[in-house]
Each structure stands twice: as C-alpha cells, then as structure tokens.
Write an enzyme that holds these catalytic residues in place. Structure first.
Site, PDB file in Angstrom:
ATOM      1  N   GLU A  31     -54.660 -28.027 -56.258  1.00 23.37           N
ATOM      2  CA  GLU A  31     -54.689 -26.933 -56.119  1.00 23.37           C
ATOM      3  C   GLU A  31     -55.498 -26.745 -54.428  1.00 23.37           C
ATOM      4  OE1 GLU A  31     -56.777 -23.930 -58.470  1.00 23.37           O
ATOM      5  OE2 GLU A  31     -55.870 -24.809 -60.202  1.00 23.37           O
ATOM      6  N   GLU A  46     -60.316 -27.593 -64.117  1.00 20.73           N
ATOM      7  CA  GLU A  46     -61.482 -27.312 -63.488  1.00 20.73           C
ATOM      8  C   GLU A  46     -62.670 -27.568 -64.611  1.00 20.73           C
ATOM      9  OE1 GLU A  46     -61.389 -23.834 -61.293  1.00 20.73           O
ATOM     10  OE2 GLU A  46     -60.627 -24.721 -59.443  1.00 20.73           O
TER      11      GLU A  46
END
Ligand code: BGP
Length: 480
Positions: free
Chosen positions: A378, A176
């Site tokens: 995810e 991320e």
C-alpha cells in the site's frame, strides 16, 4: 546499478470492506465496517451498535466491486497488472464467524474473481482479514479479546486454503496488524468495541485489552501459517504492517531514544513476533510500564515459533518525528499516527506527511532486520479529484507522489533490498478507511460515487492510469 527484477509484481491494492459493497447479498453477514457511518477529516466517522435510520454506512455499497468485478479486472489488465491485492470478506464465507459450514455463495464469488484474474494472467495477493471482523464476534467475544476467535479464524482460513489452493499463492494473514498497538486499532483491526457507539476518535484507550487481543491475532496468524507450510508448500505467507517511519525531531539523545522506543512499539513489535517467532525482549519493559499482562496458553510460544512469515509486506504513507520537548510538540502539531510534523516535509490535504525518501530508508531497515523478500502493498496519495467538463481527471499531483516513491524504491533495490513488488493503494477509488469518505481518492480509476451516497458508479480512467500503464510496461523505467 541494480533495478527492479524482471518478475517484479506491479499491481494495485484494495480491501473487500471498502470496495465490494453488496453487504447483505447472497448470505453475507454484517462486519464491523457495516456498522461504521460516513465521516470526514473534520467530522470523524462513528460506529453504531444499532443501525440508525437516515444514516449513511458507506461500506455497504462502497464502489460495488461485487457487481463490477469483470469490468474492473479488465481495467487492471489494461494497465498491465501482474498482481491484484484484494481481501476476502470474512462474513461472506462465515456470516457470523461462528458457523460450522461456510456459505457456498460467498465462496463462489471469489472463485469467479480468481478465474477472471487468471484469464488475464494476474496473480491474486489475498489478505485473509482486512479490517472486517464479523460483527457477531464483537457482540459475543468482544472481538479478538476473546481467545475463541482464534479457532473461528483458523476455520475460516482453512476453508479458503482448501478451496483456492490452485488459484492463490500469495497470502497475508492480517492487514496492518500493528494498528492494534494504537487506540484506533481497537475498532477496525481488533474489534474490541463490544457495546460501543460513538466517534472512532473517542474509543477508550484500553492497552491491556488491545495487547491481549493482539496476542490472539499472533497465535491465529502463526497457526494458519504453520498449516499452510505443512499442507500447501507452494504458498507464500506474509505479514502486513503499517510502517509509519519515525525520525528523532532533533539530535538530542533523548529525542533519539524516544524515537527508538516509538519505532519498536509501533513498527517492529508485531513483525518481530511474526518474522522471528517470539516476543522481543524490549516489549517486557513496555508491558511493565503500562501494567499489561499477557495471558498465554501452554503451546502458544511453540506455535509462534512454528508460524513464521515467508515475506514481509507493509503499507507506507508517511513519516513523523518524535521529541521529548513539549514546546516543539505544541509548535508543530501532530499527525495521524502520533509524533510531530517534520519541518522538511509537506503534508497531504489530510495531514499525512509526504516522505518518499522515508520509503527508501524503511525498506533498508526492514531488509537489514529480517532478510526476507519485501513488498510494498500500500502506498498512495489520498486527494480530491476534479472531474472536468469533458469527463477527465487530470491528477498530476498523484503521478508526482507515486513517481517519487517508485524512484526511492528503485534506490532501495540498488541499495540491495530484495523487493518483490508494489501495489499502490486503492488503484480504483474506494471508501476511505479512516474517515469513511469517498472524497479522499487514491485511484488510477475514478468511480462516480459521492459522499452523500449518490453516483452511478461509472468507471473513468484518470491521467495517472496511462502513466502507470507505461511504468509497468517499462518495468519502472519510464517514470516521467
Ligand atoms: C490503510 C488501510 C487501507 C486504506 C489505507 C488508506 O491504513 O490498510 O485499508 O484505506 O490505509 O487510508 P484511508 O483510506 O484512511 O485514506
């Protein structure tokens, strides 16, 4: 109608800092999450410079993959996993991040994990840095703000590549990475928190520092991708972005423009740099407005051009709306990644808006923009699970959430997206990254570990375990 490819990579995702525990075992040093206390939705977790007595630091034991890896990988194999997303704890390999030589005991642990995965024919997908910067680098350089950290990272990644070149093919550089565009990214992602003790909601907003630190991450990521391409041509190197889909709240052109800007800064900026190899032109205006000046060194632009990703990966949990209307903002309230709530969607108990169709939309946008193979690394529902008296967990809510998202992934494949795989988050219960809780569970496998630190760490298959096993067995056909 096209559906998932034959070699689709079904699996699950974890991160060392939320899963491994054993925080000071076999030479491991302290990383940022080892300095994070527990918390909850209502009481944000804190970061402390000094370890406070009688305080729980949940990452330190987490759900103890370190001592359960054989049992856990067996469970993953039982579900039929083709891929296992995990990360390496930087501080297991370089306890302070600054050593010249790696810690052999740390390297050995991952050898054992990779060998165990291979035993079952499961491919590892390794995030090199997932929210666990060595804390010593925070103290010495203010985390990624210090350019020196680039060299520390390159040394660390080079050691991993050489050691595991025959065991790992798929690598992601930073988890991320775009969380660094938001104030909260200063803690877990960038480590620009030197001397900071306090709630993660009270981190100072320092865009100049954050975007400079991000530049260092871009250079570090590109350097190791370049190295991989030159020396290990079989590797596939990916980015990892937090994709928080944005919609205009209304069709008022000013909402649409605001939404476009939010999409660019939050969702596209980092992956534009990583996939195209240069800073996009729109970011200049943003930097000007915020008074941000990026210090680049000669050669940086060249490195960015030379270190482009081979595939695009992202996390997907929710969407949000953007509006310029202050009344609308007041009316519906915000959620985790900013913006306002969408009246057409429901939210999880933690306020994350559930939007399966947004996943289809996002996959199409990503594919259109980069034309690179894509992977959803995810996705999932954080929820409170109830253990029944006969020791079962009936998590039909989780199955519903995942089913709807897989259906939309299938639609995206039919739309023409080249989708490689899917690794739902926390396939086995782990500590929550945002709140430090155990109560926010995502897993197909329950772990008996609780918010007060108690629990015997027993692993229990939830109902969703058997459902996902069927999904994999039928390559995404049996979703009911
Ligand atoms: C992502 C992180 C993960 C993970 C997940 C779920 O942002 O990459 O580390 O934890 O979100 O978030 P949370 O644990 O806060 O529910």
């Amino acid at each position: 109608m096209k559906s998932f490819r034959k070699d689709f990579l079904w699996g699950g995702a974890t991160a060392a800092n939320q899963y491994e525990g054993a925080w000071n075992v076999d030479g491991k040093g302290a990383s940022v999450p080892d300095h994070c206390t527990n918390g909850s939705h209502l009481h944000p977790k804190r970061i402390t410079v000094d370890f406070e007595p009688d305080t729980l630091y949940p990452s330190r034991e987490a759900t103890d993959f370190y001592h359960h890896y054989e049992e856990d990988i067996k469970l993953a194999a039982e579900m039929g996993f083709k891929v296992f997303r995990m990360s390496i704890n930087w501080t297991r390999i370089f306890p302070t991040g600054m050593e010249e030589q790696p810690n052999e005991a740390g390297l050995l642990f991952y050898d054992k994990v990779f060998d165990e995965l291979r035993k079952y024919g499961i491919e590892p997908l390794v995030t090199i840095s997932h929210y666990e910067l060595p804390y010593a680098l925070v103290e010495k350089f203010n985390g990624w703000y210090g350019r020196e950290v680039i060299d520390c990272f390159v040394r660390y990644a080079s050691v991993l590549f050489e050691r595991y070149k025959d065991k790992v093919k798929y690598w992601l550089t930073f988890n991320e990475i775009n969380s660094g565009t938001m104030p909260m990214g200063a803690a877990l992602s960038l480590g620009t928190i030197k001397g900071f003790t306090g709630s993660i909601k009270e981190l100072p907003d320092e865009p100049q520092i954050r975007f400079q630190a991000l530049h260092h991450q871009f250079v570090a990521s590109a350097k190791v991708i370049k190295l991989a391409h030159e020396k290990y041509p079989a590797f596939m190197m990916g980015n990892m972005s937090l994709f928080a889909t944005k919609y205009p709240y209304t069709c008022n052109p000013s909402d649409v423009l605001k939404c476009q800007r939010a999409m660019r800064i939050m969702n596209w900026f980092c992956s534009d740099v990583q996939a195209r190899g240069y800073y996009p032109s729109y970011i200049e205006r943003f930097f000007e407005e915020k008074g941000i000046t990026i210090r680049k060194e000669p050669g940086d632009d060249e490195i960015l051009r030379q270190g482009k990703i081979d595939f695009y990966t992202f996390s997907y949990y929710m969407s949000a709306c953007e509006t310029t209307d202050p009344d609308a903002v007041a009316k519906v309230g915000g959620n985790l990644v900013g913006g306002v709530a969408n009246p057409y969607l429901k939210a999880s108990d933690w306020g994350w808006q559930i939007d399966p169709q947004g996943l289809r939309w996002s996959l199409n946008e990503i594919w259109d923009r980069y034309q690179l193979p894509v992977m959803v690394v995810e996705n999932g529902l954080g929820a409170k699970d109830v253990l029944t008296e006969d020791g079962k967990i009936h998590d039909s809510y989780r199955v519903d959430y995942l089913r709807q998202h897989i259906e939309q992934m299938r639609e995206a494949v039919a739309d023409g997206v080249d989708l490689m795989g899917y690794t739902p988050w926390g396939w086995i219960d782990v500590v929550s990254a945002s709140t430090g809780e155990m109560a926010k569970r995502y897993g197909f496998v329950y772990v008996a570990k609780y918010d007060d630190g108690t629990g015997d760490l027993k692993r229990i298959r939830k109902d969703s375990f058997y459902w996902y096993q069927k999904v994999i067995e039928t390559n995404g056909e049996a979703l009911k």
